[in-house]
Design an enzyme around this catalytic site. Sequence first.
Site, short mmCIF file in Angstrom:
data_model
loop_
_atom_site.label_atom_id
_atom_site.label_comp_id
_atom_site.label_asym_id
_atom_site.label_seq_id
_atom_site.Cartn_x
_atom_site.Cartn_y
_atom_site.Cartn_z
N TYR A 8 0.90 -1.29 -0.01
CA TYR A 8 0.05 0.04 -0.03
C TYR A 8 0.92 1.19 0.03
CZ TYR A 8 -3.95 -3.25 1.48
OH TYR A 8 -4.74 -4.11 1.45
N PRO B 155 -15.85 -4.11 3.34
CA PRO B 155 -16.79 -4.55 3.76
C PRO B 155 -18.31 -3.61 3.41
CG PRO B 155 -15.96 -3.58 5.76
CD PRO B 155 -15.05 -3.67 4.52
N PHE C 283 -19.25 1.80 -2.27
CA PHE C 283 -20.21 1.90 -2.82
C PHE C 283 -21.68 1.84 -2.10
CE2 PHE C 283 -23.66 0.10 -5.63
CZ PHE C 283 -23.50 0.73 -6.76
N GLY D 238 -23.97 4.40 -0.42
CA GLY D 238 -24.62 5.49 -1.11
C GLY D 238 -24.22 6.71 -1.24
N1 LIG Z 1 -6.57 -8.21 1.24
C1 LIG Z 1 -6.75 -7.52 0.26
O1 LIG Z 1 -6.49 -8.20 -0.79
C2 LIG Z 1 -7.48 -6.42 0.35
C3 LIG Z 1 -8.07 -5.54 -0.67
C4 LIG Z 1 -9.01 -4.44 -0.31
C5 LIG Z 1 -8.85 -4.20 1.14
N2 LIG Z 1 -8.13 -4.69 1.93
C6 LIG Z 1 -8.17 -4.03 3.50
O2 LIG Z 1 -9.67 -3.66 3.62
C7 LIG Z 1 -9.73 -2.50 4.22
C8 LIG Z 1 -11.23 -1.85 3.90
O3 LIG Z 1 -11.52 -2.06 2.52
P1 LIG Z 1 -11.65 -1.00 1.55
O4 LIG Z 1 -10.83 0.30 1.88
O5 LIG Z 1 -11.15 -1.68 0.23
O6 LIG Z 1 -13.07 -0.72 1.24
P2 LIG Z 1 -14.35 -0.22 2.49
O7 LIG Z 1 -13.87 -0.28 3.51
O8 LIG Z 1 -15.34 -1.22 2.03
O9 LIG Z 1 -14.70 1.14 1.75
C9 LIG Z 1 -13.52 2.33 1.79
C10 LIG Z 1 -14.34 3.35 1.04
O10 LIG Z 1 -15.73 3.68 1.77
C11 LIG Z 1 -15.71 4.86 2.19
N3 LIG Z 1 -16.49 5.10 3.38
C12 LIG Z 1 -16.15 4.59 4.66
N4 LIG Z 1 -16.84 4.80 5.62
C13 LIG Z 1 -17.84 5.69 5.00
C14 LIG Z 1 -18.96 5.96 5.33
N5 LIG Z 1 -19.31 5.55 6.71
N6 LIG Z 1 -19.94 6.73 4.64
C15 LIG Z 1 -19.55 6.83 3.26
N7 LIG Z 1 -18.21 6.31 2.85
C16 LIG Z 1 -17.66 5.74 3.47
C17 LIG Z 1 -14.30 5.61 2.17
O11 LIG Z 1 -14.26 6.77 1.72
P3 LIG Z 1 -13.27 8.00 2.45
O12 LIG Z 1 -11.92 7.11 2.27
O13 LIG Z 1 -13.09 9.19 1.55
O14 LIG Z 1 -13.58 8.21 3.92
C18 LIG Z 1 -13.54 4.48 1.09
O15 LIG Z 1 -13.60 5.27 -0.30
C19 LIG Z 1 -8.62 -1.81 3.44
O16 LIG Z 1 -7.98 -0.43 3.90
C20 LIG Z 1 -7.58 -2.78 3.50
O17 LIG Z 1 -6.93 -2.89 4.90
C21 LIG Z 1 -7.41 -5.65 1.83
#
Ligand SMILES: NC(=O)c1ccc[n+]([C@@H]2O[C@H](COP(=O)([O-])OP(=O)(O)OC[C@H]3O[C@@H](n4cnc5c(N)ncnc54)[C@H](OP(=O)(O)O)[C@@H]3O)[C@@H](O)[C@H]2O)c1
Length: 321
Positions: free
Chosen positions: A60, A208, A213, A216
């Site tokens: 990252y 999660p 997405f 909303g």
């Molecule tokens: N092992 C793997 O291959 C892998 C792949 C992907 C992710 N991960 C891990 O999983 C973690 C989380 O996954 P992710 O970051 O991909 O996706 P996520 O947690 O599903 O979504 C993150 C996105 O959602 C937005 N968000 C967060 N809380 C929100 C809320 N309450 N209201 C509206 N928008 C919100 C964030 O926006 P803002 O940032 O603008 O606040 C960001 O764009 C990563 O940080 C990483 O550590 C691992």
Amino acid sequence: MELRTLGQSGTPVGEIGYGAMGLTWAYGEPIRADREADAIALIHRAIDLGVTLFDTAEVYGPFTNEELLGKAIKGKRDQVVVATKTGFVPQPAGAPLRRDGQPEVIKRAVEGSLRRLGIDVIDLYQLHRVDPNVPVEESVGAMAELVAAGKVRLIGLSEVDVETLQRANAVHPIATLQSELSLWTRDALPEILPWCKAHGVGFLAFSPLGRGFLTGRLAQRDIAPTDFRATLPRFQGENFDRNHRLVEQVEAVARRAGVTNGQVALAWALAQGENVIPIPGTKRIAYLEENVGAANVRLSAADLAELNALEAPVGSRYAAT
Ligand SMILES: NC(=O)c1ccc[n+]([C@@H]2O[C@H](COP(=O)([O-])OP(=O)(O)OC[C@H]3O[C@@H](n4cnc5c(N)ncnc54)[C@H](OP(=O)(O)O)[C@@H]3O)[C@@H](O)[C@H]2O)c1
């Protein structure tokens, strides 16, 4: 916040963790030096709210995410469980990722991760992806040597199937599997999650919120061409609009429960099993607070049934390559 454990290791963590990836990689503009203090304040707020599990990876950034997390946990080591990953060779920003699970590469990588995180042992060291050219036994064998050397406490895998879990678990106990799990990504539910439950393996649910997405609050115009999500079929072209019906269905449940869409998504993930620990990511304290608040949301059986009946999204999780 209530605690869950990292599988059979018994290591307790707050039931909602924090994924740091988006702070410096993949989504929108990375946090740069002039805003580093804000990101550190966000991580401190997460600790205050009871978050203990912090997930990052060497790739990252590359490197910048571990460095930032390292600065944030300075002086707070006893309050956090640090999870990082190896197995992708760091590339210049934008270049395609390359897997490398060779034992020598892993043993070298851990030294850099320890240095950047500013710690002397990594609580959970995860193989980010299995290298198709290296048997998983060899990669996990190298990680087991790191446990024996006191550089790593627990070993985890990411995005593997049951057969790979079994092979790896035969080499060294696997504490956790980190894989995508959300209302629009349920691939792990039929076989992988039950296997993890039966074998005492914790499940770290990544993305999660469906990479934002499902909340909303993400519009297609927010996704710049350089944003990683621009490469993902579900976010492309008319798929984005067609998938919006899922957001509307989640919103119906959220409105009834008096919570937000994101909280519904996280509460649903928590309801998939006591071994599931969602690790949502955000750059904003307000979103962090909302996400942590999902730990207090209990969905009714009727809500869960409605959510379980959501249609599948249009478009695959990742691009074919
Ligand atoms: N092992 C793997 O291959 C892998 C792949 C992907 C992710 N991960 C891990 O999983 C973690 C989380 O996954 P992710 O970051 O991909 O996706 P996520 O947690 O599903 O979504 C993150 C996105 O959602 C937005 N968000 C967060 N809380 C929100 C809320 N309450 N209201 C509206 N928008 C919100 C964030 O926006 P803002 O940032 O603008 O606040 C960001 O764009 C990563 O940080 C990483 O550590 C691992």
